[in-house]
Design a protein around this motif. Structure first.
Motif, mmCIF file in Angstrom:
data_model
loop_
_atom_site.group_PDB
_atom_site.id
_atom_site.type_symbol
_atom_site.label_atom_id
_atom_site.label_comp_id
_atom_site.label_asym_id
_atom_site.label_seq_id
_atom_site.Cartn_x
_atom_site.Cartn_y
_atom_site.Cartn_z
ATOM 1 N N ARG A 1 1.180 4.027 -2.959
ATOM 2 C CA ARG A 1 0.716 5.383 -2.654
ATOM 3 C C ARG A 1 1.588 6.427 -3.350
ATOM 4 O O ARG A 1 1.108 7.476 -3.767
ATOM 5 N N TYR B 1 -1.326 8.990 6.027
ATOM 6 C CA TYR B 1 -1.936 7.885 6.762
ATOM 7 C C TYR B 1 -2.188 8.399 8.174
ATOM 8 O O TYR B 1 -1.538 9.344 8.637
ATOM 9 N N SER B 2 -3.114 7.804 8.873
ATOM 10 C CA SER B 2 -3.588 8.363 10.141
ATOM 11 C C SER B 2 -2.527 8.462 11.232
ATOM 12 O O SER B 2 -2.596 9.351 12.078
ATOM 13 N N LYS C 1 0.837 -1.212 0.000
ATOM 14 C CA LYS C 1 0.000 0.000 0.000
ATOM 15 C C LYS C 1 0.869 1.258 0.000
ATOM 16 O O LYS C 1 0.605 2.198 -0.743
ATOM 17 N N GLU C 2 1.908 1.270 0.834
ATOM 18 C CA GLU C 2 2.781 2.447 0.904
ATOM 19 C C GLU C 2 3.527 2.665 -0.404
ATOM 20 O O GLU C 2 3.621 3.785 -0.901
#
Length: 158
Positions: A37, A148-149, A33-34
């Motif tokens: 991104r 990201y959170s 995912k990273e």
């Protein structure tokens, strides 16, 4: 330190090292995912660049520059550093500091006057490095959107 364009074949060594590192720290799904991104096309010249360190023909450290929030004119002078990594076999030798110095020099050459970067809570070595070289922590509430959170933002004037 080598300054290279996004399509230099040696960038594959940086990405392979990052994939391994992120997989260990965040799992295979988090790593994928990273890397998705921020694809390597985010670091295209003339506004982006990649720096690499090699040892015996192997990429052992590196990082990348991209414009921060390309769509916001008020941030046109701000670069974002991404993909900062040092091979576990080559840590504690000053490579992280050298990568950061090379990124800062390249960012100045590209016309940036400020840097932002975001790291994760599972990377305490990165937090220590950034604090140790004078980057200041920024309150996450200052950002409209975080990558990201759990992102930990840092800023530095060049």
């Amino acid at each position: 330190m080598l300054r290279v364009l996004h399509d230099d074949p040696r960038v594959a060594g940086l990405l392979a090292g990052l994939l391994e590192e992120y997989t260990e720290r965040y799992g295979a799904e988090g790593a994928a995912k990273e890397l998705a991104r921020y694809p390597v096309s985010e670091f295209v010249a003339p506004h982006g660049r990649i720096v690499l360190a090699e040892s015996d023909g192997e990429v052992v450290a590196g990082g990348a520059i991209r414009p921060y929030k390309k769509d916001r004119a008020s941030m046109a002078d701000t670069a974002e550093f991404k993909r900062i990594w040092t091979s576990g076999r080559h840590r504690r030798r000053g490579l992280g500091r050298r990568v950061m110095a090379a990124l800062e020099e390249a960012a100045r050459d590209l016309g940036y006057t400020r840097v932002l970067l975001f790291t994760g809570p599972s990377q305490p070595e990165a937090v220590a490095l950034y604090e140790g070289i004078g980057y200041r922590w920024v309150d996450p509430a200052e950002f409209d959107e975080l990558p990201y959170s759990s992102a930990i933002p840092f800023a530095h004037e060049l």
